[in-house]
Design an enzyme around this catalytic site. Structure first.
Site: not given
Ligand code: AMP
Length: 290
Positions: A136, A233
């Site tokens: 996602h 991402h």
């Molecule tokens: P997600 O797969 O979207 O849950 O993201 C994985 C991790 O990326 C989460 O634990 C977020 O805290 C981390 N993350 C760290 N920096 C960023 C950023 N600038 N933008 C988005 N996600 C971030």
């Protein structure tokens, strides 16, 4: 009971006292001021102007959606593994619903093949990364909601989304394409989880617009807003602990080489505004189409 609205895997600002307040947020609209777990009355389905406040009126939730909130709090379950390790740093407490807003990403076959190739490389370097089970693009940090806040929270996001669909995509298609071609290592706020992610490098304008709207709701509920420097991402794999430096120095460039030499070029992530979702506890809310 005092609820600790601590941030999750995200890079959160420190807790502030308002986030430890178990009463509902004060700034919410009329319909959301009730602090009971009883289903809220959203009145007539007709959209009317709220002249007294000059604010955009809330749209009533359809009955089918309201039904989703009627499950007793006691049935709340949460499973850390289900979230790909993202929520490991939350205190799991009955009545707290771990919540985040996201676009689902259904990977193409070549994306899965590449991920398998990544796992072969990282395993050879002795990395404990394990592949994500679902993919996602997050549009919010992971936050914790009390059960009786979920319905007004979803309502608020839905109202904003309706505005977005009307203003930003109006007559155009609700689909937009983002290019993802850069690998990046992410970690949660406490550095207890490391993630290997594919960063979205183009097509982020609409995502930033959506973040503004989701952030409005977050502020309304005294929850943390998205990152000041968002990096959209898709997380591909994760592991417990801080393996950031190790991954960067050992194998990130080799993995990036696999992406760069991918014969079909960069990945285009197809996101559909009509598929925005919110996961709260063990429920996924799909916002109804306008
Ligand atoms: P997600 O797969 O979207 O849950 O993201 C994985 C991790 O990326 C989460 O634990 C977020 O805290 C981390 N993350 C760290 N920096 C960023 C950023 N600038 N933008 C988005 N996600 C971030």
């Amino acid at each position: 009971m005092i609820v600790n609205y601590r941030s999750s895997s995200s890079d959160e600002e420190p807790d502030n006292s308002s986030e430890n307040d178990s009463s509902p947020p004060r700034k919410r609209g009329k319909a959301t001021e009730t602090s009971t777990s009883e289903p809220l009355d959203y009145g007539s389905a007709k959209r009317t102007e709220d002249k007294s406040t000059n604010k955009t009126p809330r749209l009533p939730l359809p009955e089918s959606m309201k039904e989703m909130f009627r499950e007793p709090e006691e049935q709340w379950t949460d499973n850390t593994e289900e979230h790909g390790g993202r929520l490991g740093s939350f205190q799991h407490e009955r009545g707290n619903w771990v919540t985040y807003v996201f676009f689902p990403y259904k990977p193409e076959e070549s994306f899965v093949e590449l991920l398998i190739a990544f796992m072969v490389v990282t395993a050879a370097y002795g990395s404990p990364l394990i592949p994500s089970e679902e993919f996602h693009v997050s549009l919010s940090k992971t936050v914790v909601l009390r059960h009786h806040w979920i319905q007004p929270f979803i309502q608020s996001i839905w109202t904003s989304l309706t505005q977005f669909q009307k203003s930003v995509i109006s007559n155009q298609t609700s689909l937009f394409f983002c290019m993802a071609d850069k690998l990046r290592v992410y970690f949660n706020a406490e550095k207890t989880r490391t993630f290997l992610g594919m960063e979205i490098s183009t097509g982020t304008i609409q995502l930033l617009e959506l973040i503004k709207l989701v952030d409005q709701t977050m502020k309304e509920f005294n929850l943390s807003t998205f990152y000041k420097d968002p990096s959209f991402h898709v997380s591909l794999a994760w592991c417990v602990g801080d393996h950031t430096e190790r991954l960067k120095s050992a194998c990130l460039s080799e993995l990036q080489g696999l992406v760069d030499s991918h014969e079909d070029g960069p990945f285009y992530i197809r996101l559909n505004c009509k598929e925005l979702r919110c996961k709260s506890g063990n429920k996924v809310f799909l916002f109804p189409q306008q």
